[in-house]
Design a protein around this motif. Sequence first.
Motif, PDB file in Angstrom:
ATOM      1  N   TYR A 141      31.522  37.774  -2.353  1.00 37.28           N
ATOM      2  CA  TYR A 141      30.566  37.566  -3.436  1.00 37.28           C
ATOM      3  C   TYR A 141      29.130  37.583  -2.908  1.00 37.28           C
ATOM      4  O   TYR A 141      28.887  37.497  -1.708  1.00 37.28           O
ATOM      5  CB  TYR A 141      30.814  36.205  -4.113  1.00 37.28           C
ATOM      6  CG  TYR A 141      32.175  36.070  -4.739  1.00 37.28           C
ATOM      7  CD1 TYR A 141      32.404  36.465  -6.044  1.00 37.28           C
ATOM      8  CD2 TYR A 141      33.241  35.539  -4.016  1.00 37.28           C
ATOM      9  CE1 TYR A 141      33.654  36.326  -6.637  1.00 37.28           C
ATOM     10  CE2 TYR A 141      34.500  35.398  -4.590  1.00 37.28           C
ATOM     11  CZ  TYR A 141      34.701  35.800  -5.901  1.00 37.28           C
ATOM     12  OH  TYR A 141      35.935  35.671  -6.469  1.00 37.28           O
ATOM     13  N   GLY A 142      28.192  37.615  -3.840  1.00 40.43           N
ATOM     14  CA  GLY A 142      26.828  37.255  -3.526  1.00 40.43           C
ATOM     15  C   GLY A 142      26.720  35.744  -3.592  1.00 40.43           C
ATOM     16  O   GLY A 142      27.171  35.120  -4.565  1.00 40.43           O
ATOM     17  N   LEU A 155      19.212  34.668  -1.219  1.00 46.18           N
ATOM     18  CA  LEU A 155      20.399  35.240  -1.835  1.00 46.18           C
ATOM     19  C   LEU A 155      21.014  36.210  -0.842  1.00 46.18           C
ATOM     20  O   LEU A 155      20.332  37.100  -0.327  1.00 46.18           O
ATOM     21  CB  LEU A 155      20.038  35.972  -3.131  1.00 46.18           C
ATOM     22  CG  LEU A 155      19.356  35.141  -4.213  1.00 46.18           C
ATOM     23  CD1 LEU A 155      18.949  36.029  -5.380  1.00 46.18           C
ATOM     24  CD2 LEU A 155      20.256  34.015  -4.692  1.00 46.18           C
ATOM     25  N   GLU A 157      24.218  38.864  -0.073  1.00 42.45           N
ATOM     26  CA  GLU A 157      25.288  39.642  -0.688  1.00 42.45           C
ATOM     27  C   GLU A 157      26.438  39.833   0.293  1.00 42.45           C
ATOM     28  O   GLU A 157      26.275  40.369   1.389  1.00 42.45           O
ATOM     29  CB  GLU A 157      24.758  41.010  -1.128  1.00 42.45           C
ATOM     30  CG  GLU A 157      25.763  41.856  -1.898  1.00 42.45           C
ATOM     31  CD  GLU A 157      26.146  41.266  -3.241  1.00 42.45           C
ATOM     32  OE1 GLU A 157      27.266  41.540  -3.721  1.00 42.45           O
ATOM     33  OE2 GLU A 157      25.328  40.506  -3.811  1.00 42.45           O
ATOM     34  N   LYS A 158      27.619  39.321  -0.068  1.00 41.48           N
ATOM     35  CA  LYS A 158      28.856  39.465   0.707  1.00 41.48           C
ATOM     36  C   LYS A 158      28.625  39.189   2.198  1.00 41.48           C
ATOM     37  O   LYS A 158      28.732  40.082   3.041  1.00 41.48           O
ATOM     38  CB  LYS A 158      29.449  40.868   0.499  1.00 41.48           C
ATOM     39  CG  LYS A 158      29.851  41.130  -0.944  1.00 41.48           C
ATOM     40  CD  LYS A 158      30.502  42.486  -1.134  1.00 41.48           C
ATOM     41  CE  LYS A 158      30.909  42.687  -2.587  1.00 41.48           C
ATOM     42  NZ  LYS A 158      31.528  44.019  -2.827  1.00 41.48           N
ATOM     43  N   ALA A 167      28.996  30.940  -5.107  1.00 45.26           N
ATOM     44  CA  ALA A 167      28.832  32.327  -5.536  1.00 45.26           C
ATOM     45  C   ALA A 167      27.952  32.406  -6.774  1.00 45.26           C
ATOM     46  O   ALA A 167      28.058  31.582  -7.692  1.00 45.26           O
ATOM     47  CB  ALA A 167      30.198  32.954  -5.837  1.00 45.26           C
ATOM     48  N   ASN A 194      17.252  49.285  -5.235  1.00 44.85           N
ATOM     49  CA  ASN A 194      18.407  49.074  -4.358  1.00 44.85           C
ATOM     50  C   ASN A 194      19.612  49.702  -5.030  1.00 44.85           C
ATOM     51  O   ASN A 194      19.920  49.375  -6.176  1.00 44.85           O
ATOM     52  CB  ASN A 194      18.650  47.578  -4.121  1.00 44.85           C
ATOM     53  CG  ASN A 194      17.706  47.004  -3.082  1.00 44.85           C
ATOM     54  OD1 ASN A 194      17.674  47.468  -1.956  1.00 44.85           O
ATOM     55  ND2 ASN A 194      16.925  46.000  -3.462  1.00 44.85           N
ATOM     56  N   GLN A 199      16.627  45.710  -9.390  1.00 45.81           N
ATOM     57  CA  GLN A 199      17.510  44.556  -9.398  1.00 45.81           C
ATOM     58  C   GLN A 199      16.762  43.261  -9.675  1.00 45.81           C
ATOM     59  O   GLN A 199      15.634  43.054  -9.207  1.00 45.81           O
ATOM     60  CB  GLN A 199      18.223  44.428  -8.037  1.00 45.81           C
ATOM     61  CG  GLN A 199      19.014  45.661  -7.629  1.00 45.81           C
ATOM     62  CD  GLN A 199      20.232  45.926  -8.507  1.00 45.81           C
ATOM     63  OE1 GLN A 199      20.557  45.128  -9.383  1.00 45.81           O
ATOM     64  NE2 GLN A 199      20.902  47.045  -8.275  1.00 45.81           N
ATOM     65  N   ASN A 201      17.455  40.473  -8.378  1.00 47.25           N
ATOM     66  CA  ASN A 201      17.321  39.735  -7.128  1.00 47.25           C
ATOM     67  C   ASN A 201      15.993  40.008  -6.433  1.00 47.25           C
ATOM     68  O   ASN A 201      15.442  39.119  -5.768  1.00 47.25           O
ATOM     69  CB  ASN A 201      18.477  40.071  -6.179  1.00 47.25           C
ATOM     70  CG  ASN A 201      19.755  39.339  -6.539  1.00 47.25           C
ATOM     71  OD1 ASN A 201      19.798  38.621  -7.539  1.00 47.25           O
ATOM     72  ND2 ASN A 201      20.798  39.518  -5.754  1.00 47.25           N
TER      73      ASN A 201
END
Length: 339
Positions: A141-142, A155, A157-158, A167, A194, A199, A201
């Motif tokens: 997950y993020g 944040l 990501e994975k 998550a 991205n 995004q 984020n």
Amino acid sequence: MKIIVPMAGRGSRLRPHSLTVPKPLIPVAGQPIVHRLVKDIAKVLKQPIEEIAFVLGDPAWFGDEVVSSLEDLAKNLGAKASIYRQDKPLGTGHAIMCAKPSLSGPAVIAYADTLIRAEFDLDPTADSVIWTKQVENPEAYGVVKLNESNEIIELVEKPETFVSDQAVIGIYYFKDVAVLKGKLQEILDENIMNGGEYQINDGIKRMMAEGNVFKTGTVDEWMDCGNKAITIETNERMLGFLKADGDEQLVSSSAKLDNATIIEPCFIGENVILKDSTIGPYVSIGNNSVIENSSVKNSLIQTNTTIKNANLDDAMIGNHVKYDGNYTSISIGDYSVLE
């Protein structure tokens, strides 16, 4: 308070069901996903909702009937409905900016492919709250990275190495969403992408860099509706919650049973006919459907569908379907699956 709901995507992972009905409007436990999500968010916020802004895709796909259902949803929550369009699938940040006229004051942004169960108060010291769920496999997950004050500082990501087990589920609160709007406008102006998309984020990271305080709001349950198997599981879990709550009538008084048994919890819609059948547990059947000489469990069946001579488990069946387990002639369209 406002709620901003980007829901322009068609939901390719949920085909064939999302070929004719936008994924956020596919019913789970008798109500469209987006309706349940918005109602649950309003319940968590515990304050009046003045506006709900929906960001939709192509009018040919999200047409007048969809708009009408969303306007009714907002009206029932005492809120104004605002409808915006995202004409190109350019990412989460782009979708939010399509609702630019509504991006002011306190707001929750929620992506309409998930359902939650939660009970918490928004932290008044936070400029923003990112809603999270504790997970066993955070590498999938993020996730959020926290400092010693339990403030979100990054944040990730994975993550390949452990960062946290919280998550990100795609629901955000902003004390003043205009701050996010300003940062996303910078992202658009500077053409920062991205994966070929703008995004959310990237806007959030710029807010963090300027000292905005981000906290977590941890939900008790997070239920995805990404594909058929997960949607059926979500339907099962939601029926269990609704049965325990006792707040909704799950079996319509207009349903007709003829030598039929319902094993709760189930949702049975209006004017459903059940004959010589056993239904449940964990079955949702939409309005005007007919089930005859069949056994159905752990399944989601939509409206105006007729099922005969079938033994169904973990099935998801759309609208206006005719299915006979003793079929000799069959017509199946694109993306259909028989297993």
